[in-house]
Design a protein around this motif. Structure first.
Motif, PDB file in Angstrom:
ATOM      1  N   ARG A   3       0.889  -1.710   0.406  1.00  0.00           N
ATOM      2  CA  ARG A   3       0.437   0.316   0.061  1.00  0.00           C
ATOM      3  C   ARG A   3       0.574   0.952  -0.627  1.00  0.00           C
ATOM      4  NH1 ARG A   3      -4.325  -1.753   4.604  1.00  0.00           N
ATOM      5  NH2 ARG A   3      -5.706  -3.190   3.671  1.00  0.00           N
ATOM      6  N   ARG A   8      -4.626   5.699   1.054  1.00  0.00           N
ATOM      7  CA  ARG A   8      -6.132   5.741   1.202  1.00  0.00           C
ATOM      8  C   ARG A   8      -7.266   6.487   0.850  1.00  0.00           C
ATOM      9  NH1 ARG A   8      -9.959   4.233   6.069  1.00  0.00           N
ATOM     10  NH2 ARG A   8     -11.767   2.977   4.639  1.00  0.00           N
ATOM     11  N   ASP A 105      -7.210   1.383  -1.053  1.00  0.00           N
ATOM     12  CA  ASP A 105      -8.069   1.232   0.118  1.00  0.00           C
ATOM     13  C   ASP A 105      -9.864   0.943   0.073  1.00  0.00           C
ATOM     14  OD1 ASP A 105      -6.420  -0.269   2.356  1.00  0.00           O
ATOM     15  OD2 ASP A 105      -5.384   2.029   2.993  1.00  0.00           O
TER      16      ASP A 105
END
Lengths: 260, 305
Positions: A3, A8, A105
């Protein structure tokens, strides 16, 4: 899953500046090629959509409140959407792996995998995801996964003329939202509050959160939703005890030994 | 007198989506539990020399599993993709674990039943002899997994946002497994001669008593949400389930030992009670999603974090 390369992202829907134009509903339908779900007059102020569904991924709520003392009618408008929860009930229960968490996300259904078991429909504490009649699969907002890949913002945010729907990195949005609430309080709007912005709430914070001017249930939102997975350990322990009792009952039924 | 619920809603519309599961899923819950109970009876019968009980419960275990599987697949929105259930193993999804439990359970049930169903002339072939040797371990393996088959379905229902299902998570597995025992005991009483059916009667007695006690406790423990069990269609289904189960267990304890017709009637009452119990619980959950007060009120009543 890595990630690192993307932070996000999310939606901050500031309902205090929503004018109820429904451009978000239309843009979503058009971009995602969603079928209609009937053209009916519901008798709910200007809302003839009713709610989120398998084919409606943005829904503008219209609340008319009777006058209080010297004020006129209060008209609340709010554009609802999938919350893209940190702890997503739909994602947890999906038995096929069709629902997955993306590199942004967000939570998305892979339509070539979904077998329409319907578990996600009952696991969502917000009543967002649904199975589409005649299609048999579960559908919901993807936060325009395809547009995000192309570096574009989701269609609803792009179409919103008042910036009521803001798209961006979630931490930035949370900061901006906190400032906005402070500003509204200072201006005398005591009822302004954030909904879904707290990372310690029942779903670990929502990727799509809201600034509301009244209690969540007024807009059709649950006041304190909790992901059903939170009680999973306890539920399996009860099931284990029941299974052991079931086995013990069977063993004791034959405890008398061989048939005479 | 409880004061009326006070909250504002969005035009009285439900907060949650209505579950998409149809009655098919209740049929599967009933048949899967029945199969699990039959596998336990069959294994016990095999170990204690009750050939008629063993033979018929082995076949019934396969039959109810097959029919249950049919309903399970039919309830999918895309039945032709049922095998996607075995794409992943997902500990957070009781339905994923349940699919794997069924995948492990099925072969044992199948081998045990096949050995009973094999025509006499095939039994002497190498394959027939292999089936006969494997029947006992296969039946025992199925019996070992059976408790998981009968109980996981309760966790499937509980791990939802549906108030009536989620709030009943302490009782639901006991109701499901006990109802499975009552149904299998009832079936054992129907198919086996009274001389071999004493374990079936005992299993039914355990099942019926626990099912009735757990259902009672559930309805009285749940506050506002308990309403959905005590009104409308769920109430009708659940009260008939209790009546039939109570009648079945009385008949099986008092009369079934001496009279075959009484055993058959009691067994049928227990089976019908088990089916109505699952239908009632399914519908109670659906009801609890239709009125926003069952969602909003308990969340408002929760102490702030």
């Amino acid at each position: 899953m890595s990630r690192d390369h993307t932070s996000r992202v999310g939606f901050f829907t500031d309902t205090s500046v929503c004018i109820g134009c429904k451009a978000c509903e239309v843009a979503c339908k058009e971009w995602n090629l969603l079928p209609d779900d009937g053209f009916e007059l519901l008798g709910m102020s200007f809302d003839n959509t009713g709610g989120l569904s398998a084919s409606t991924w943005r829904h503008v709520a219209f609340v008319e409140q009777p006058p209080e003392r010297d004020s006129g009618v209060r008209w609340l408008m709010a554009s609802d959407v999938c919350k893209h929860c940190t702890h997503a009930g739909c994602l947890d229960v999906c038995p096929t792996g069709a629902l997955f968490r993306t590199e942004f996300d967000t939570v998305v259904v892979q339509q070539d995998i979904c077998n329409g078991c319907g578990y996600c429909v009952s696991a969502c504490p917000y009543g967002v995801i649904d199975r589409r009649e005649g299609d048999g699969r579960a559908w919901k907002c993807t936060m325009c996964y395809d547009r995000l890949h192309g570096g574009l913002e989701p269609a609803c945010a792009k179409a919103c003329p008042t910036d009521s729907i803001q798209f961006g990195p979630l931490d930035e949005l949370r900061e901006r939202a906190a400032q906005r609430v402070e500003r509204l309080h200072a201006d005398g709007t005591a009822g302004a509050r954030l909904y879904g912005a707290d990372p310690h709430d029942g779903v670990g914070g929502a990727g799509a959160f809201f600034l509301l001017l009244d209690e969540p249930e007024v807009y059709g939102l649950p006041p304190d939703p909790v992901v059903p997975t939170r009680d999973l350990g306890r539920m399996w322990r009860y099931a284990g005890a029941a299974a052991v009792a079931f086995l013990a009952a069977a063993v004791s039924a034959f405890a008398g030994g061989r048939a005479r | 007198m409880v004061p009326p619920a006070r909250f504002r809603s969005y035009y009285g519309r439900p907060v949650l989506k209505r579950p998409v599961w149809k009655d098919d899923i209740a049929y599967y819950f009933f048949l899967g539990g029945l199969s699990a109970g039959c596998s336990l009876l069959a294994a016990g019968a095999a170990e204690t020399g009750r050939p008629a009980l063993r033979r018929r419960t082995r076949v019934a275990a396969l039959g109810s599993l097959g029919l249950g599987g049919y309903y399970l697949v039919r309830d999918l929105g895309r039945p032709e993709r049922f095998h996607h259930m075995l794409r992943v193993v997902k500990p957070t999804s009781p339905m994923s674990l349940g699919s794997w439990i069924l995948a492990c359970y099925g072969p044992g049930v199948g081998i045990a039943a096949a050995s009973e169903l094999l025509p006499a002339r095939l039994r002497r072939t190498p394959l027939g002899r292999r089936a006969a040797t494997l029947a006992r371990p296969a039946g025992l393996a199925a019996a070992a997994i059976a408790p998981a088959v009968a109980s996981y379905t309760a966790v499937v229902l509980s791990q939802t946002a549906v108030p009536a299902w989620h709030e009943s998570h302490p009782e639901l597995p006991f109701i499901f497994t006990a109802s499975a025992a009552a149904s299998a005991g009832g079936l054992g009483m129907i198919v086996a001669p009274p001389a071999e059916a004493s374990p079936a009667r005992w299993f039914a007695l355990y099942g019926a008593v626990v099912e009735l006690a757990a259902s009672r406790r559930l309805v009285h423990r749940l506050g506002l949400v308990g309403e959905v069990f005590q009104t409308g269609e769920p109430h009708r289904l659940l009260s008939w389930a209790s009546r039939l189960t109570a009648a079945g267990v009385l008949g099986s304890t008092l009369l079934a030992r001496r009279s075959r017709p009484a055993a058959v009637a009691s067994g049928a009452a227990l089976l019908a009670g088990g089916l109505l119990e699952r239908l009632g619980l399914l519908h109670a959950g659906i009801e609890s999603t239709q009125d926003p007060k069952y969602v909003v009120d308990p969340q408002r009543a929760r102490p702030p974090r």
